[in-house]
Design a protein around this motif. Structure first.
Motif: not given
Length: 288
Positions: A261-272
């Motif tokens: 479970v992550v937020t949208k912002k957290e997921y975007k950081k993971i992708v980068f």
């Protein structure tokens, strides 16, 4: 196109069709054709027309897709209708990392849930629905059997399609982080407070029908007094090609529940972070 004032007309249509969706088991199914223009950036200027055609053919399964939106009065689930790549007979494994998983929206609880797989790891993005300040227009047009009204909004580009990735966005993010680091080392707090960062905005045009008075739409979009049948987002369009109200075979509309479970912002950081690692390992191999 005929122009009418939407307020009274929308209200009358909504009241007229309220009975049809009053049943507890009401459900609808809408199919959307997704089309995006190929953007090759600076590389495109160096390519011949033949090369561009070849790339467009290879990317067709990423640029043209079909999505299904199943909805009831409060909830919806939006998913891609997957089909085999006609050229290879397989699905697009690279592109799958940056296409949306099943997207669940609940307009009553203001909740958004999306499952996503990134290089073999499962994530569950839980967040609030995208905040959208729609401006209602008077312009109308017919889409299939439905009278549709126009609505426009502008949303910060960084908040849209959080699951996507581009190398240019990664470079911009890296430059921003470097600039912020240098600024924190070289500038005083007083000067930092005077900085105003320009926010890039994206204009979105929607066409919705009060004949289906549910506040749903494709992908992350919602919040209008009727189902959204068409969306234009920059070079991307989503057009409803088929609607079935109360289909014989019901779809179970529920939020995905598997993944970290992550937020949208957290997921975007993971992708980068993942793509930064990928870029670093690739550069290392080239130097060795």
């Amino acid at each position: 196109m005929k122009c009418v004032k939407p307020n009274l007309f929308v209200l009358c249509l909504s009241l007229f069709f309220t009975y049809s969706i009053g049943a507890q088991d009401f459900q609808g199914r809408a199919e959307y054709v997704y089309k995006a223009k190929m953007n090759l950036g600076s590389w495109g200027a160096k390519m011949s027309q033949e090369q561009k055609k070849q790339i467009a053919a290879r990317l067709k399964n990423r640029l043209e897709k079909t999505y299904i939106l199943s909805f009831n009065k409060e909830e919806s689930i939006y998913r891609e209708f997957e089909k085999l790549d006609a050229m290879s007979g397989a699905t697009d494994s690279w592109g799958k990392n940056f296409t949306p998983g099943h997207q669940y929206k609940n307009v009553k609880t203001n909740s958004f849930v999306q499952n996503q797989e990134l290089y073999g790891k499962r994530f569950l993005i839980k967040d609030e629905l995208l905040k959208i300040d729609w401006k209602m227009e008077t312009e109308t047009k017919q889409i299939g059997n439905y009278m549709c009204f126009k609505a426009i909004t502008r949303i910060p580009s960084s908040l849209l399609s959080f699951w996507e990735f581009s190398w240019s966005e990664l470079r911009s993010q890296s430059k921003k982080e470097e600039s912020e680091k240098e600024g924190s080392e070289n500038e005083s707090p007083e000067k930092d407070e005077d900085k105003v960062e320009e926010i890039q905005m994206t204009e979105i045009v929607a066409w919705y029908t009060p004949q289906i008075p549910v506040s749903q739409g494709p992908s992350e979009f919602w919040g209008l007094p009727g189902l959204i049948l068409e969306l234009s987002i920059g070079d991307t369009t989503m057009l409803c090609s088929k609607i079935v109200i109360n289909p014989k075979e019901k779809t179970k509309i529920e939020a995905p529940d598997k993944g970290d479970v992550v937020t949208k912002k957290e997921y975007k950081k993971i992708v980068f972070k993942k793509m930064n690692e990928f870029r670093g390992s690739y550069s290392g191999r080239r130097r060795s």
